[in-house]
Write a protein that holds these residues in place. Structure first.
Motif, PDB file in Angstrom:
ATOM      1  N   ASP A 166      63.991  52.648  48.075  1.00 44.54           N
ATOM      2  CA  ASP A 166      63.644  52.780  49.486  1.00 44.54           C
ATOM      3  C   ASP A 166      62.410  51.979  49.856  1.00 44.54           C
ATOM      4  O   ASP A 166      61.935  52.080  50.996  1.00 44.54           O
ATOM      5  N   GLY A 167      61.873  51.208  48.890  1.00 44.51           N
ATOM      6  CA  GLY A 167      60.689  50.415  49.171  1.00 44.51           C
ATOM      7  C   GLY A 167      59.415  51.227  49.180  1.00 44.51           C
ATOM      8  O   GLY A 167      58.428  50.814  49.784  1.00 44.51           O
ATOM      9  N   LYS A 168      59.408  52.362  48.488  1.00 46.79           N
ATOM     10  CA  LYS A 168      58.224  53.205  48.426  1.00 46.79           C
ATOM     11  C   LYS A 168      57.698  53.254  46.991  1.00 46.79           C
ATOM     12  O   LYS A 168      58.440  53.053  46.034  1.00 46.79           O
ATOM     13  N   ALA A 169      56.386  53.561  46.894  1.00 42.24           N
ATOM     14  CA  ALA A 169      55.748  53.643  45.584  1.00 42.24           C
ATOM     15  C   ALA A 169      56.101  54.968  44.918  1.00 42.24           C
ATOM     16  O   ALA A 169      56.017  56.027  45.551  1.00 42.24           O
ATOM     17  N   ALA A 170      56.505  54.910  43.648  1.00 45.02           N
ATOM     18  CA  ALA A 170      56.841  56.110  42.888  1.00 45.02           C
ATOM     19  C   ALA A 170      56.034  56.110  41.596  1.00 45.02           C
ATOM     20  O   ALA A 170      55.924  55.080  40.915  1.00 45.02           O
ATOM     21  N   LEU A 171      55.448  57.244  41.258  1.00 44.38           N
ATOM     22  CA  LEU A 171      54.620  57.375  40.062  1.00 44.38           C
ATOM     23  C   LEU A 171      55.485  57.847  38.897  1.00 44.38           C
ATOM     24  O   LEU A 171      56.211  58.831  39.013  1.00 44.38           O
ATOM     25  N   ARG A 172      55.378  57.151  37.771  1.00 43.78           N
ATOM     26  CA  ARG A 172      56.155  57.497  36.576  1.00 43.78           C
ATOM     27  C   ARG A 172      55.209  57.785  35.410  1.00 43.78           C
ATOM     28  O   ARG A 172      54.224  57.073  35.195  1.00 43.78           O
ATOM     29  N   ASP A 173      55.540  58.821  34.645  1.00 42.20           N
ATOM     30  CA  ASP A 173      54.869  59.054  33.363  1.00 42.20           C
ATOM     31  C   ASP A 173      55.583  58.235  32.295  1.00 42.20           C
ATOM     32  O   ASP A 173      56.809  58.301  32.172  1.00 42.20           O
ATOM     33  N   VAL A 174      54.820  57.467  31.540  1.00 37.84           N
ATOM     34  CA  VAL A 174      55.417  56.588  30.539  1.00 37.84           C
ATOM     35  C   VAL A 174      54.773  56.850  29.189  1.00 37.84           C
ATOM     36  O   VAL A 174      53.702  57.472  29.085  1.00 37.84           O
ATOM     37  N   GLN A 175      55.458  56.401  28.153  1.00 37.91           N
ATOM     38  CA  GLN A 175      54.927  56.459  26.786  1.00 37.91           C
ATOM     39  C   GLN A 175      54.717  55.037  26.307  1.00 37.91           C
ATOM     40  O   GLN A 175      55.673  54.286  26.119  1.00 37.91           O
ATOM     41  N   ALA A 176      53.439  54.680  26.142  1.00 38.18           N
ATOM     42  CA  ALA A 176      53.081  53.324  25.720  1.00 38.18           C
ATOM     43  C   ALA A 176      52.027  53.449  24.626  1.00 38.18           C
ATOM     44  O   ALA A 176      50.883  53.797  24.904  1.00 38.18           O
ATOM     45  N   SER A 177      52.418  53.180  23.395  1.00 34.78           N
ATOM     46  CA  SER A 177      51.518  53.392  22.260  1.00 34.78           C
ATOM     47  C   SER A 177      51.091  52.112  21.573  1.00 34.78           C
ATOM     48  O   SER A 177      50.199  52.137  20.727  1.00 34.78           O
ATOM     49  N   ARG A 178      51.710  50.985  21.899  1.00 33.20           N
ATOM     50  CA  ARG A 178      51.392  49.727  21.221  1.00 33.20           C
ATOM     51  C   ARG A 178      51.116  48.645  22.251  1.00 33.20           C
ATOM     52  O   ARG A 178      51.616  48.698  23.379  1.00 33.20           O
ATOM     53  N   ALA A 201      64.921  48.825  32.299  1.00 29.72           N
ATOM     54  CA  ALA A 201      65.084  47.421  32.685  1.00 29.72           C
ATOM     55  C   ALA A 201      65.450  47.344  34.164  1.00 29.72           C
ATOM     56  O   ALA A 201      66.271  48.113  34.663  1.00 29.72           O
ATOM     57  N   GLY A 202      64.818  46.413  34.861  1.00 24.94           N
ATOM     58  CA  GLY A 202      65.057  46.249  36.289  1.00 24.94           C
ATOM     59  C   GLY A 202      64.040  46.942  37.162  1.00 24.94           C
ATOM     60  O   GLY A 202      63.984  46.669  38.378  1.00 24.94           O
ATOM     61  N   ASP A 203      63.222  47.854  36.587  1.00 24.11           N
ATOM     62  CA  ASP A 203      62.176  48.504  37.375  1.00 24.11           C
ATOM     63  C   ASP A 203      61.141  47.477  37.816  1.00 24.11           C
ATOM     64  O   ASP A 203      60.773  46.577  37.049  1.00 24.11           O
ATOM     65  N   LYS A 204      60.650  47.670  39.058  1.00 20.94           N
ATOM     66  CA  LYS A 204      59.605  46.800  39.597  1.00 20.94           C
ATOM     67  C   LYS A 204      58.280  47.542  39.472  1.00 20.94           C
ATOM     68  O   LYS A 204      58.013  48.481  40.228  1.00 20.94           O
ATOM     69  N   VAL A 205      57.466  47.132  38.523  1.00 20.69           N
ATOM     70  CA  VAL A 205      56.194  47.778  38.241  1.00 20.69           C
ATOM     71  C   VAL A 205      55.095  47.090  39.031  1.00 20.69           C
ATOM     72  O   VAL A 205      54.972  45.855  39.010  1.00 20.69           O
ATOM     73  N   ILE A 206      54.293  47.880  39.749  1.00 23.51           N
ATOM     74  CA  ILE A 206      53.191  47.343  40.550  1.00 23.51           C
ATOM     75  C   ILE A 206      52.037  46.986  39.622  1.00 23.51           C
ATOM     76  O   ILE A 206      51.571  47.827  38.843  1.00 23.51           O
ATOM     77  N   VAL A 207      51.571  45.739  39.712  1.00 25.57           N
ATOM     78  CA  VAL A 207      50.468  45.280  38.867  1.00 25.57           C
ATOM     79  C   VAL A 207      49.253  44.881  39.683  1.00 25.57           C
ATOM     80  O   VAL A 207      48.150  44.763  39.139  1.00 25.57           O
ATOM     81  N   GLU A 208      49.399  44.679  40.992  1.00 25.81           N
ATOM     82  CA  GLU A 208      48.273  44.343  41.870  1.00 25.81           C
ATOM     83  C   GLU A 208      48.396  45.159  43.144  1.00 25.81           C
ATOM     84  O   GLU A 208      49.503  45.383  43.647  1.00 25.81           O
ATOM     85  N   TRP A 233      51.666  46.125  27.368  1.00 25.52           N
ATOM     86  CA  TRP A 233      52.002  47.369  26.690  1.00 25.52           C
ATOM     87  C   TRP A 233      53.482  47.378  26.329  1.00 25.52           C
ATOM     88  O   TRP A 233      54.316  46.943  27.131  1.00 25.52           O
ATOM     89  N   LEU A 234      53.777  47.895  25.143  1.00 21.66           N
ATOM     90  CA  LEU A 234      55.165  48.135  24.760  1.00 21.66           C
ATOM     91  C   LEU A 234      55.512  49.555  25.193  1.00 21.66           C
ATOM     92  O   LEU A 234      55.006  50.530  24.643  1.00 21.66           O
ATOM     93  N   VAL A 235      56.376  49.677  26.200  1.00 15.98           N
ATOM     94  CA  VAL A 235      56.737  50.974  26.772  1.00 15.98           C
ATOM     95  C   VAL A 235      57.958  51.512  26.042  1.00 15.98           C
ATOM     96  O   VAL A 235      59.007  50.849  25.970  1.00 15.98           O
ATOM     97  N   GLU A 236      57.832  52.721  25.514  1.00 19.48           N
ATOM     98  CA  GLU A 236      58.918  53.331  24.743  1.00 19.48           C
ATOM     99  C   GLU A 236      59.790  54.237  25.603  1.00 19.48           C
ATOM    100  O   GLU A 236      60.962  54.438  25.290  1.00 19.48           O
ATOM    101  N   SER A 237      59.240  54.807  26.672  1.00 19.66           N
ATOM    102  CA  SER A 237      60.034  55.672  27.548  1.00 19.66           C
ATOM    103  C   SER A 237      59.346  55.757  28.904  1.00 19.66           C
ATOM    104  O   SER A 237      58.154  55.471  29.036  1.00 19.66           O
ATOM    105  N   GLY A 238      60.114  56.175  29.918  1.00 14.54           N
ATOM    106  CA  GLY A 238      59.580  56.354  31.271  1.00 14.54           C
ATOM    107  C   GLY A 238      59.934  55.231  32.215  1.00 14.54           C
ATOM    108  O   GLY A 238      59.879  55.401  33.436  1.00 14.54           O
ATOM    109  N   LEU A 239      60.284  54.059  31.682  1.00 16.05           N
ATOM    110  CA  LEU A 239      60.677  52.917  32.502  1.00 16.05           C
ATOM    111  C   LEU A 239      61.984  52.352  31.980  1.00 16.05           C
ATOM    112  O   LEU A 239      62.337  52.544  30.809  1.00 16.05           O
TER     113      LEU A 239
END
Length: 392
Positions: free
Chosen positions: A329-341, A355-362, A347-353
Motif C-alpha cells: 500500500d506504499g506505507k512503512a511497515a516495521l519488521r523484526d528480523v534476525q541478523a547475526s552475521r 526476497a522482493g522486500d523493499k527495505v528503507i535505507v535512507e 547484514w546477513l538476514v536469516e529471518s523476518g525478510l
C-alpha cells in the motif's frame, strides 16, 4: 505633527501586512504542507544471493612435534654440542657426558667376549677329537658327550658375552645425547660440569618442529548445533576441504592457508566448547608456539541468502533487530528480523525478510509505522553475489 501623506503610507503598509498574514493562515505554511504528504525515502529491493558463511575463531599456535631432551644414564656434562635457538636434525649430538666408566665397562665386555670365543674354540676342537676317538672306542661314550656339552656351553658363553658387549655399547652411546627429532632447539637448562641423572624430571632442552604448525581453536557447542540444524534444513550446504585462513594478532592475514585436521569428539563441560585443530604450513617460521591468532573457517554456502545494508537495520531498546519495509500500500511497515552475521557493510538476514522486500535505507528518521512513503530505489542495488562473497 505628522503630515496627512505620511499617515496614509503607514496605514497602507499595515493593511498589506495584515492581509499577508491572513492569507498565510488560510493556506498553511510549507512545513504543514510537507507533513501532509508522503515521506521521501530510499529503498533497496532484496534479492537472493550465494554466500559463503564463515566463522572467525580465536586460537593459539602449538608446535607440530615437541621432544624434551633428558639423559638416559647418569653422568657429568662434558660438553654442549649445539647453539641455543638453532635448527637441529634428528640424530644430531646435543650433549656429551663423561663416558670413561661406560667405556671401560664396554671394553671389559669386549674382552670377556674374546675370552669366551677362545674357550669356545678350544672346546670345539676337544669335542671333535673326542668324537673321532669315540668312533674307534678309544674313549668312552660319556667322555664324548661331556666334550660335546662343554662345546655347547662355550657357545652359550660367547652369546652371553656378545649380549654384554651390545648392552654396554648402548649404555656408552647414551652418554652422547642426540636430538630425537628435527626442529628448533630452545635454551639449555644445564651447563658444562652439571650432574644429570637418568630419566630426570627436568628436561635438559626442548626441541620443537615448527613446520608445519598447529593452530588450536575452540567453538561453542551451541554454534555446532545451529550449524547442524541449518545443514539439515537445507538453508546451508556443507563445504569440504576449504582452506582455513589465518589472521595474525595485528589483524593482517598470514600468507599460508591451513587445513582443518580434526574436531574433538567431546565438549568441555566447564566452557561448553570443543576443540578444533588446524594444521598450517610455516616455512618461514613466522608463527611461533603460543602466539594468538584467529582462524577463519568456512561453515558452508547459503544459496538463497539475503543481504541488507547496515543502514537498513536498527535495534530497539531490547536489542531486537528491526527493519522498515515499504508494503504493497506504499506505507512503512516495521519488521523484526534476525541478523547475526555481517558481510562487509551488510547484514546477513536469516529471518523476518523475504526476497522482493523493499527495505528503507535512507530517510528512516522521519518514518513512522503505517505512514505513507514515497520510495526511490537506490542506485547501489544488492546484486547477485559471487561464490567469493563471505559472511563472518
Amino acid at each position: 505633527m505628522s503630515s496627512p501623506h505620511k499617515l496614509s503610507r503607514l496605514m497602507l503598509v499595515g493593511v498589506l501586512t495584515a492581509g499577508a498574514l491572513a492569507l498565510a493562515g488560510c493556506k498553511g505554511g510549507p512545513a504543514e504542507q510537507q507533513q501532509g504528504g508522503p515521506t521521501e525515502v530510499t529503498v533497496v529491493t532484496l534479492k537472493p544471493q550465494l554466500v559463503t558463511v564463515t566463522r572467525e575463531l580465536p586460537g593459539r599456535t602449538s608446535a607440530y612435534l615437541i621432544a624434551e631432551v633428558r639423559p638416559q644414564v647418569n653422568g657429568i656434562i662434558k660438553q654442549r654440542l649445539f647453539t641455543e635457538g638453532a635448527m637441529v636434525k634428528a640424530g644430531q649430538p646435543l650433549y656429551q657426558l663423561d663416558d670413561a666408566t661406560y667405556r671401560a665397562d664396554h671394553n671389559n665386555a669386549k674382552a670377556s667376549l674374546a675370552k669366551a670365543k677362545a674357550t669356545q674354540y678350544s672346546a670345539q676342537l676337544n669335542a671333535k677329537r673326542t668324537s673321532e676317538l669315540a668312533r674307534i672306542d678309544a674313549v668312552s661314550k660319556q667322555d664324548d658327550e661331556s666334550a660335546t656339552a662343554s662345546w655347547r656351553q662355550a657357545e652359550a658363553d660367547v652369546a652371553a658375552a656378545q649380549a654384554s658387549v651390545e648392552s654396554t655399547g648402548v649404555t656408552l652411546g647414551f652418554a652422547r645425547i642426540v636430538s630425537p627429532i628435527s626442529g628448533r632447539i630452545g635454551k639449555s637448562s644445564v651447563t658444562q660440569g652439571a650432574l644429570v641423572t637418568a630419566n630426570q624430571a627436568d628436561p635438559m632442552a626442548r626441541v620443537q618442529q615448527l613446520d608445519p604448525i598447529y593452530v588450536d581453536v575452540t567453538q561453542s557447542s551451541g554454534e555446532l548445533l545451529q550449524l547442524r540444524k541449518q545443514l539439515a534444513a537445507g538453508t546451508l550446504k556443507e563445504s569440504d576441504g576449504t582452506p582455513v585462513k589465518i589472521l595474525l594478532e595485528d589483524g593482517s592475514r598470514y600468507p599460508h592457508d591451513g587445513k582443518l585436521e580434526f574436531a574433538d569428539v567431546s565438549v568441555d563441560p566447564t566452557t561448553g566448547s570443543f576443540a578444533l585443530r588446524v594444521i598450517v604450513p610455516n616455512p618461514e617460521h613466522a608463527l611461533l608456539p603460543g602466539m594468538y591468532v584467529r582462524a577463519v573457517l568456512d561453515k558452508g554456502t547459503s544459496p538463497q541468502a539475503l543481504l541488507v545494508p547496515q543502514a537498513g537495520i536498527a535495534r530497539d531498546p531490547k536489542g531486537t533487530a528491526t527493519a522498515f519495509v515499504v508494503d504493497k500500500d506504499g506505507k512503512a511497515a516495521l519488521r523484526d528480523v534476525q541478523a547475526s552475521r555481517t558481510i562487509g557493510d551488510q547484514w546477513l538476514v536469516e529471518s523476518g525478510l523475504s526476497a522482493g522486500d523493499k527495505v528503507i535505507v535512507e530517510g528512516l528518521q522521519m518514518v513512522q509505522p503505517g505512514a505513507p512513503v514515497h520510495a526511490t530505489e537506490t542506485g547501489t542495488h544488492v546484486a547477485a553475489a559471487t561464490p567469493a562473497t563471505k559472511a563472518h
